[in-house]
Design an enzyme around this catalytic site. Structure first.
Site, PDB file in Angstrom:
ATOM      1  N   HIS A   1       0.835  -1.208   0.000  1.00 18.93           N
ATOM      2  CA  HIS A   1       0.000   0.000   0.000  1.00 18.93           C
ATOM      3  C   HIS A   1       0.870   1.259   0.000  1.00 18.93           C
ATOM      4  O   HIS A   1       1.707   1.431   0.886  1.00 18.93           O
ATOM      5  CB  HIS A   1      -0.870  -0.028   1.262  1.00 18.93           C
TER       6      HIS A   1
ATOM      7  N   HIS B   1      -1.722  11.019  -1.876  1.00 22.88           N
ATOM      8  CA  HIS B   1      -3.012  10.500  -1.421  1.00 22.88           C
ATOM      9  C   HIS B   1      -4.030  11.609  -1.200  1.00 22.88           C
ATOM     10  O   HIS B   1      -5.111  11.607  -1.773  1.00 22.88           O
ATOM     11  CB  HIS B   1      -2.816   9.697  -0.133  1.00 22.88           C
TER      12      HIS B   1
HETATM   13  O1  G3P Z   1      -6.416   1.206  -2.938  1.00 20.29           O
HETATM   14  C1  G3P Z   1      -6.968   0.885  -1.739  1.00 20.29           C
HETATM   15  C2  G3P Z   1      -6.785   1.902  -0.655  1.00 20.29           C
HETATM   16  O2  G3P Z   1      -5.606   2.599  -0.859  1.00 20.29           O
HETATM   17  C3  G3P Z   1      -7.948   2.826  -0.625  1.00 20.29           C
HETATM   18  O3  G3P Z   1      -7.957   3.709   0.408  1.00 20.29           O
HETATM   19  O4  G3P Z   1      -7.692   5.950   1.338  1.00 20.29           O
HETATM   20  O5  G3P Z   1      -5.843   4.343   1.510  1.00 20.29           O
HETATM   21  O6  G3P Z   1      -6.399   5.393  -0.656  1.00 20.29           O
HETATM   22  P1  G3P Z   1      -6.911   4.899   0.649  1.00 20.29           P
HETATM   23 CA    CA Z   2      -4.966   4.393  -2.182  1.00 24.21          CA
END
Ligand code: G3P
Ligand code: CA
Length: 257
Positions: A15, A57
């Site tokens: 992530h 993000h």
């Molecule tokens: O891609 C999945 C996840 O990253 C979605 O949530 O807020 O961490 O971008 P966020």
């Molecule tokens: Ca994400």
């Protein structure tokens, strides 16, 4: 019913590059993720004022850079001057926010898989989706396993589909409108998605069967506990997006012993 072909990507997805181990969405994070054995990387992509896709993000700069205001209001030349590492730790001071193209080229050069979350600045859903599709049309070889586009924003996925129909898409969903997931599955099918990527707590046996039965893969975010990962593997889901690169080993398909 034709059985679903195996998920064409690794199960484990790093992530934002390396979770919280390095400043998110920076090249240092992706490099660290690769050093932890990860081969599939999630990132968040949005447009600069001058139409360049870059990684960040939040819509605003304050949390992860030394800038202020809306990231998409800056030109790429200005974004590249920001310090996107000091907020995390001194070791990463001066880290830059990369372009999506830089990350994609690094993935290609190293035979790594890429999950681009299309994370538009609010109001730029369509142009951001289109730009992602056009970028991949330009740089990603047809012979390579394509990147996966995901988004919470249907308009962004629609625009990505129109620009680059051959790049697979996944609909991200945090909560179901009516608790069943039927509307979200229908939306994913209408968008021609090949995956439903859910808040991991939403999956259960019946839903996995329904989504697989509809011909879509089942993936989850953001899975940071061994019990949650174990549950998702037992349910037969396909992808797991995690921050815990220090805990989960793709080679062992689970927690480090
Ligand atoms: O891609 C999945 C996840 O990253 C979605 O949530 O807020 O961490 O971008 P966020
Ligand atoms: Ca994400």
């Amino acid at each position: 019913m034709t059985p679903l072909a195996p998920w064409p990507y690794p199960r484990w997805v790093a992530h934002r590059g390396a979770g919280k181990l390095a400043p998110e969405n920076t090249m240092s994070a992706f490099r660290l993720g690769a050093r932890h054995g990860y081969r599939f990387f999630e990132c968040d992509a949005k447009l600069s004022r001058d139409g360049v896709l870059f990684l960040m993000h939040d819509a605003t700069l304050e949390r992860t850079t030394n800038g202020r205001g809306i990231g998409g209001d800056l030109a790429m030349g200005e974004i590249a001057q920001l310090d996107a590492g000091s907020w995390h730790s001194r070791a990463y001071a001066g880290e830059q926010l990369p372009t999506l193209e830089a990350l994609a080229r690094w993935c290609l050069a190293n035979h790594l898989h890429l999950n681009v979350e299309i994370k538009p600045t609010p109001g730029q859903e369509e142009e951001t989706g289109r730009a992602c599709g056009e970028l991949m049309n330009r740089i990603w070889p047809q012979a390579a396993v394509p990147p996966l586009f995901t988004s919470f924003k249907p308009e962004a996925l629609k625009a990505a589909r129109d620009a680059a129909p051959h790049i697979p898409r996944g609909l991200l969903v945090d909560k179901f409108g009516d608790g069943t997931g039927d509307a979200e599955l229908k939306l994913a099918l209408d968008l021609g998605c090949s995956a439903l990527v859910l808040n991991h707590a939403l999956w259960n046996h019946a839903l996995v069967a329904k989504v697989h039965g509809a011909g879509l893969y089942c993936s989850s975010y953001t899975v940071n506990d061994p019990w949650a990962a174990q549950r998702l593997i037992a349910l037969g889901t396909d992808g797991i997006i995690t921050d815990r690169l220090d805990l989960f080993s793709p080679a062992q398909d689970g927690p480090l012993l």
